[in-house]
Design an enzyme around this catalytic site. Sequence first.
Site, PDB file in Angstrom:
ATOM      1  CG  HIS A  44      -2.932  39.035  -1.522  1.00  0.00           C
ATOM      2  ND1 HIS A  44      -3.343  39.909  -0.538  1.00  0.00           N
ATOM      3  CD2 HIS A  44      -4.041  38.375  -1.899  1.00  0.00           C
ATOM      4  CE1 HIS A  44      -4.649  39.794  -0.354  1.00  0.00           C
ATOM      5  NE2 HIS A  44      -5.104  38.864  -1.173  1.00  0.00           N
TER       6      HIS A  44
ATOM      7  CG  ASP B 146      -6.542  33.980   5.275  1.00  0.00           C
ATOM      8  OD1 ASP B 146      -5.652  33.215   4.876  1.00  0.00           O
ATOM      9  OD2 ASP B 146      -6.941  34.965   4.611  1.00  0.00           O
TER      10      ASP B 146
ATOM     11  CE1 TYR C  66      -7.643  40.557   2.041  1.00  0.00           C
ATOM     12  CE2 TYR C  66      -7.746  39.294   4.074  1.00  0.00           C
ATOM     13  CZ  TYR C  66      -7.717  39.333   2.696  1.00  0.00           C
ATOM     14  OH  TYR C  66      -7.768  38.165   1.988  1.00  0.00           O
TER      15      TYR C  66
ATOM     16  CE  LYS D 256      -4.490  35.768   2.096  1.00  0.00           C
ATOM     17  NZ  LYS D 256      -5.243  36.386   3.199  1.00  0.00           N
TER      18      LYS D 256
END
Length: 278
Positions: free
Chosen positions: A108, A45, A50, A75
Site C-alpha cells: 500500500h 479496488d 479501508y 492491499k
Amino acid sequence: MTVSQITLNDGNTIPQLGYGVFKVPPADTERAVSEALEVGYRHIDTAAIYGNEEGVGAAIAASGIPRDELFVTTKLWNDRHDGDEPDAAIDESLSKLGLDRVDLYLVHWPTPMRDNYVHAWEKLIGIRERGRATSIGVSNFLVPHLERIVAATGVVPVVDQIELHPAYQQREVADWAAAHDVRVEAWGPLGQGKYDLFGAEPVASAAAAHAVTPAQAVLRWHIQHGFIVFPKSVRRARLEENIDVFGFELTDAEMRGIDALDPGDGSGRVSAHPDDVD
C-alpha cells in the site's frame, strides 16, 4: 457498457476502469458494490486499511457473477511488512473477501522510514507464487522505491497505484513506469474535490464540446493516457456516469489543454507525500 482491458507485464489483463471503495463506510459497502456490479463494473479496488473488505466480499457473493469475470484488488497495510506478516495479512483479507485469491495484491505504501518495503515485496512474490494473488504490484512508490525493489528481486510490479489527476501528473513516476512496462493506476483521479478541477477552462471546454460532464471529460483524459482509474461514488447515478466514458474521444488539443493544468512543481498534490507516510 464495454470497459477496455489493459494487458499487464505478467500477461494478465485488468479492466481499465473500476470501482474504488476508499472511504466507503463499511455499513454502506455491500450496497454500494452491489450497485456498481449491477451497473456493469467488474473491477473492485479495496484495501485492508479501508475496513470494508467484508462488504466487498458479501456483494460479490450475492451478485452471482462468475469469479473469472471479476477483478479484485486489495492491499497490504504499512504495519504488516515485517517477518511473515504479509502472509498472515493476505490470508485475513481473503477470508474477509470470501475468496481464495485476489487478482491483484499491492504494497500500500513504501513506508521508507521503516525501511522494510523490499522485504514486503519479496513476500508478495511468494504470495503470487502460491496462487494467493494472480498479480502483484505497489502503491504510492516513487522512482527510488521502484528501482530498489526491482534491483533487489528482479521482479517488476505490474502496476504502481499513485495519486494522479490533472493538477498533479507525477510525470517522473509515469515516465519510469512506461519505460519498464508498469501500468499506472490513478487514485484520486478527479482530485478528490480538493480544487476546482471541473471549473478549469480546458476541462469545462472539453466537456461542453462532447456534451459530457466535466468528471467524464477528466476520466476520459485518464483513459486516453492509458491510466487505470477507479472513481468512487455511493450514488447510482454517478456510478453510471463514471463508467460511461468509452463512447467519445478527446481531441489532441483537448488532451494537451488538460495536460497543461499541472504546474510542474508538485504543488498540485492533495494528499500525503509517500516519504512522509509511516
